[in-house]
Design a protein around this motif. Sequence first.
Motif, PDB file in Angstrom:
ATOM      1  N   HIS A 121       0.858  -1.184   0.000  1.00 19.14           N
ATOM      2  CA  HIS A 121       0.000   0.000   0.000  1.00 19.14           C
ATOM      3  C   HIS A 121       0.894   1.234   0.000  1.00 19.14           C
ATOM      4  O   HIS A 121       2.047   1.179   0.422  1.00 19.14           O
ATOM      5  CB  HIS A 121      -0.930   0.000   1.214  1.00 19.14           C
ATOM      6  N   THR A 122       0.356   2.338  -0.493  1.00 13.84           N
ATOM      7  CA  THR A 122       1.164   3.539  -0.698  1.00 13.84           C
ATOM      8  C   THR A 122       0.675   4.692   0.160  1.00 13.84           C
ATOM      9  O   THR A 122      -0.511   5.024   0.157  1.00 13.84           O
ATOM     10  CB  THR A 122       1.133   3.968  -2.174  1.00 13.84           C
ATOM     11  N   LEU A 123       1.611   5.288   0.893  1.00 14.37           N
ATOM     12  CA  LEU A 123       1.360   6.545   1.588  1.00 14.37           C
ATOM     13  C   LEU A 123       1.963   7.652   0.736  1.00 14.37           C
ATOM     14  O   LEU A 123       3.178   7.792   0.647  1.00 14.37           O
ATOM     15  CB  LEU A 123       1.992   6.523   2.985  1.00 14.37           C
ATOM     16  N   ASP A 124       1.104   8.414   0.066  1.00 14.54           N
ATOM     17  CA  ASP A 124       1.561   9.451  -0.865  1.00 14.54           C
ATOM     18  C   ASP A 124       1.562  10.795  -0.146  1.00 14.54           C
ATOM     19  O   ASP A 124       0.505  11.391   0.099  1.00 14.54           O
ATOM     20  CB  ASP A 124       0.635   9.498  -2.086  1.00 14.54           C
ATOM     21  N   LYS A 127       0.057  13.762  -2.254  1.00 19.02           N
ATOM     22  CA  LYS A 127      -1.402  13.771  -2.380  1.00 19.02           C
ATOM     23  C   LYS A 127      -2.104  13.779  -1.023  1.00 19.02           C
ATOM     24  O   LYS A 127      -3.331  13.881  -0.963  1.00 19.02           O
ATOM     25  CB  LYS A 127      -1.853  12.552  -3.188  1.00 19.02           C
ATOM     26  N   ASP A 128      -1.317  13.632   0.057  1.00 16.83           N
ATOM     27  CA  ASP A 128      -1.868  13.660   1.416  1.00 16.83           C
ATOM     28  C   ASP A 128      -3.015  12.656   1.550  1.00 16.83           C
ATOM     29  O   ASP A 128      -4.140  13.003   1.900  1.00 16.83           O
ATOM     30  CB  ASP A 128      -2.339  15.076   1.773  1.00 16.83           C
ATOM     31  N   ASN A 129      -2.701  11.401   1.280  1.00 17.71           N
ATOM     32  CA  ASN A 129      -3.741  10.370   1.271  1.00 17.71           C
ATOM     33  C   ASN A 129      -3.796   9.560   2.570  1.00 17.71           C
ATOM     34  O   ASN A 129      -4.295   8.435   2.590  1.00 17.71           O
ATOM     35  CB  ASN A 129      -3.525   9.421   0.092  1.00 17.71           C
ATOM     36  N   ALA A 130      -3.273  10.109   3.666  1.00 21.87           N
ATOM     37  CA  ALA A 130      -3.197   9.359   4.916  1.00 21.87           C
ATOM     38  C   ALA A 130      -4.576   8.904   5.395  1.00 21.87           C
ATOM     39  O   ALA A 130      -4.762   7.760   5.814  1.00 21.87           O
ATOM     40  CB  ALA A 130      -2.506  10.197   5.993  1.00 21.87           C
ATOM     41  N   LYS A 131      -5.570   9.800   5.333  1.00 13.01           N
ATOM     42  CA  LYS A 131      -6.908   9.442   5.822  1.00 13.01           C
ATOM     43  C   LYS A 131      -7.557   8.382   4.937  1.00 13.01           C
ATOM     44  O   LYS A 131      -8.159   7.426   5.438  1.00 13.01           O
ATOM     45  CB  LYS A 131      -7.785  10.688   5.900  1.00 13.01           C
ATOM     46  N   SER A 132      -7.423   8.548   3.627  1.00  9.37           N
ATOM     47  CA  SER A 132      -8.018   7.564   2.728  1.00  9.37           C
ATOM     48  C   SER A 132      -7.296   6.224   2.843  1.00  9.37           C
ATOM     49  O   SER A 132      -7.913   5.158   2.746  1.00  9.37           O
ATOM     50  CB  SER A 132      -7.985   8.062   1.288  1.00  9.37           C
ATOM     51  N   LEU A 133      -5.981   6.266   3.067  1.00 12.46           N
ATOM     52  CA  LEU A 133      -5.226   5.032   3.249  1.00 12.46           C
ATOM     53  C   LEU A 133      -5.699   4.291   4.493  1.00 12.46           C
ATOM     54  O   LEU A 133      -5.877   3.064   4.470  1.00 12.46           O
ATOM     55  CB  LEU A 133      -3.736   5.337   3.363  1.00 12.46           C
ATOM     56  N   ARG A 135      -8.647   4.387   5.765  1.00 13.93           N
ATOM     57  CA  ARG A 135      -9.957   3.782   5.454  1.00 13.93           C
ATOM     58  C   ARG A 135      -9.781   2.501   4.635  1.00 13.93           C
ATOM     59  O   ARG A 135     -10.483   1.505   4.845  1.00 13.93           O
ATOM     60  CB  ARG A 135     -10.834   4.784   4.707  1.00 13.93           C
TER      61      ARG A 135
END
Length: 351
Positions: A121-124, A127-133, A135
């Motif tokens: 899985h990717t922590l970008d 793109k600041d995708n921490a919350k979506s990651l 989920r």
Amino acid sequence: MQHKPKSDNTAKRTTQKDLAIELGLAQSTISMALRRHPDIPQETIEKVLNLAKTKGYKPDPYLTGLAAYRKKNASPHYTATIAWLSVVPTIWSWRNSRIYTAYHQGACQRASDLGYRIEEHTLDLEKDNAKSLRRILNARKIQGILLPPLPGYDNTLEFDFSPFYAITFGYTLKSPKLNLVSHQHFKSACVAMQELRARGYRKIAFCISDETDRRTFHGWSAGVRSYQAQMPKEERIPLHFTPINEETRVLEWYRAVKPDAILTQGSYVYEILTRAGISIPEEVGYAVLDAWKDTPHLSGIDQNAHLTGARATELLVEKLNIQDVGIPEIATQVLVEGSWIEGATLRPPSG
């Protein structure tokens, strides 16, 4: 003679059944809530955890040990998924390192042996995708995270690890402080120096990039300095830290110190010397801190990277089993020793 009654020091242990009765829940729900299982509502998890803390609940060590024994001796079957968390954006990637890809391979193999599966899985950060990651991980019922080394050093990650069991590799993550698995850099540097001395080398030069040494929390340089303290002063050569891709400066350094052996990492310095017509090992011995069994030309330390990956998976599964979730109050480290590979870039041991 009157005898005082013995005090009862064997207070009844609070069990999962006790918690289930008090909260009116199934015992299986209590067990899953204590493990923060994503199938259990957060409100229920908090109720169970609060009551468990109030009642002083602790897992029964005998039952925990029995469960671990049964799991170890059972035929492996799929239990859960573990996330391998890649951090982007960067042109640097753990895939560019043979050692880090070996971490991944070793972790995947051991996970399979234990009935787990590893998926990336990717922590970008861009793109600041921490919350979506988070989920996505919850939806995938993933509780365990393996974090490979990050680019550079002294990195800080803005990611909420509190609902997860996380293990990182090496020392590139400064904050948060997670439990980690790493190579035993200090000892390997000492072993390499000892091997060089056993072959009669006396003027041993250590050359490495400053960034590489920082990424090992100065483990390499500390080991060399520690060993040098035991050597005669006239044989000690100052450690040389060089920026990456500085071929001219490496040659100038070599010609200035005139070592009879070099300890470094990788084949970079080897290629510079051979291009300049310097014969190895006839003119100078050469040993590396990242040798490989499948490329035995270079003498030096095999970091046993596959084993490091396996140990990381084992530690993570242990944390999953004992419900040790979140950022640890005091982080622990598991260090994996290296093995010496004879290679062909050193003369044989004297005697």
